[in-house]
Design a protein around this motif. Structure first.
Motif, PDB file in Angstrom:
ATOM      1  N   ALA A 161      28.299  34.860  37.488  1.00 15.26           N
ATOM      2  CA  ALA A 161      29.630  34.998  36.892  1.00 15.26           C
ATOM      3  C   ALA A 161      30.574  35.609  37.919  1.00 15.26           C
ATOM      4  CB  ALA A 161      29.575  35.879  35.651  1.00 15.26           C
ATOM      5  N   TRP A 162      31.711  34.951  38.125  1.00 16.21           N
ATOM      6  CA  TRP A 162      32.764  35.504  38.968  1.00 16.21           C
ATOM      7  C   TRP A 162      33.803  36.122  38.044  1.00 16.21           C
ATOM      8  CZ3 TRP A 162      30.236  31.014  40.072  1.00 16.21           C
ATOM      9  CH2 TRP A 162      29.718  30.860  41.370  1.00 16.21           C
ATOM     10  N   GLY A 163      34.277  37.316  38.379  1.00 17.37           N
ATOM     11  CA  GLY A 163      35.255  37.925  37.499  1.00 17.37           C
ATOM     12  C   GLY A 163      35.660  39.313  37.929  1.00 17.37           C
ATOM     13  N   ILE A 164      36.194  40.054  36.962  1.00 18.12           N
ATOM     14  CA  ILE A 164      36.755  41.380  37.206  1.00 18.12           C
ATOM     15  C   ILE A 164      35.934  42.408  36.445  1.00 18.12           C
ATOM     16  CG2 ILE A 164      38.803  42.833  36.960  1.00 18.12           C
ATOM     17  CD1 ILE A 164      40.455  40.244  36.982  1.00 18.12           C
ATOM     18  N   ARG A 165      35.436  43.399  37.165  1.00 21.06           N
ATOM     19  CA  ARG A 165      34.641  44.457  36.543  1.00 21.06           C
ATOM     20  C   ARG A 165      35.544  45.623  36.176  1.00 21.06           C
ATOM     21  NH1 ARG A 165      31.859  49.191  37.134  1.00 21.06           N
ATOM     22  NH2 ARG A 165      29.659  49.237  36.519  1.00 21.06           N
ATOM     23  N   ALA A 166      35.354  46.156  34.973  1.00 20.32           N
ATOM     24  CA  ALA A 166      36.116  47.331  34.564  1.00 20.32           C
ATOM     25  C   ALA A 166      35.755  48.517  35.453  1.00 20.32           C
ATOM     26  CB  ALA A 166      35.832  47.663  33.101  1.00 20.32           C
ATOM     27  N   ARG A 167      36.715  49.405  35.666  1.00 19.52           N
ATOM     28  CA  ARG A 167      36.472  50.559  36.525  1.00 19.52           C
ATOM     29  C   ARG A 167      35.444  51.516  35.937  1.00 19.52           C
ATOM     30  NH1 ARG A 167      42.561  52.547  38.291  1.00 19.52           N
ATOM     31  NH2 ARG A 167      43.111  50.731  39.584  1.00 19.52           N
TER      32      ARG A 167
END
Length: 215
Positions: free
Chosen positions: A89-95
């Motif tokens: 999965a390509w994406g944005i990880r929460a901080r």
């Protein structure tokens, strides 16, 4: 004349309807950037997670992270990676939490990625349908259930049941939503082939110790 007006109205509505759809096909998608340039996260799918509407909009990697995606593409993701199979999965990880908002996916690094056409912030997925069923559940918390932004919004039980809490109620119930905690809940939601999920109206350590949640 009336028929012509009806046809014009239909034509005017068609583009608006198309804007709400998700592109889930190999290729570049509709982003102004290439999502596969974002960090990739590889893991083995442990299970898919439903929301209280009966839709599937998340999964858990066996390694721990949660991956969120639009319900529209759930079938495509499941076909690419059934439980027990790997997924990239390509994406944005929460901080602040192990949760990734998916923007592209593939069954392996060598396969052509499927690209989404929008972010999914799960804005409406937490609300049950109007005629949702009343459910009562109990079990052990496997892990907290996160919003795409990394906020705790409930818990995932060991059997895969998803227990969500009303917005703003998680802080007061944080000890019940931690991994390993005993959790009982009542509320409305859905139970079916996709799994079981509810928006809780009461929580407690046991079915006989439930306390109402603020709404």
């Amino acid at each position: 004349m009336r028929r012509r007006a009806a046809l014009l109205a239909t034509a005017a509505l068609a583009p608006a309807a198309a804007l709400g759809q998700v592109v889930a096909s190999p290729g570049k998608g509709e982003f102004w950037f290439d999502p596969t340039q974002l960090p990739s996260f590889t893991g083995t799918v442990e299970r898919y997670l439903p929301n209280p509407r009966g839709e599937t909009d998340a999964l858990i990697f066996r390694e721990g992270p949660q991956i969120v995606f639009p319900p529209d593409i759930a079938d495509a993701v499941r076909q690419a990676a059934p439980p027990g199979k790997p997924l990239v999965a390509w994406g944005i990880r929460a901080r602040s939490a192990p949760v990734i908002t998916m923007l592209a996916f593939a069954p392996s690094a060598d396969a052509a990625p499927t690209v989404l056409d929008r972010f999914y912030w799960r804005l409406g997925g937490r609300q049950p349908l109007e005629h949702a069923a009343h459910l009562a559940v109990a079990g052990t918390v496997k892990q907290p259930y996160y919003t795409p932004q990394g906020e705790v919004a409930g818990a995932v039980l060991e059997d895969g049941t998803v227990v969500l809490v009303p917005q703003g109620a998680a802080e007061g119930a944080k000890d019940l939503l931690k991994a390993g905690a005993k959790l009982a809940a009542e509320g409305i939601g859905s139970e079916g082939e996709a799994g079981r999920a509810l928006l809780a109206s009461a929580l407690g350590e046991a079915p006989g110790a439930l306390k109402p949640l603020p709404r």
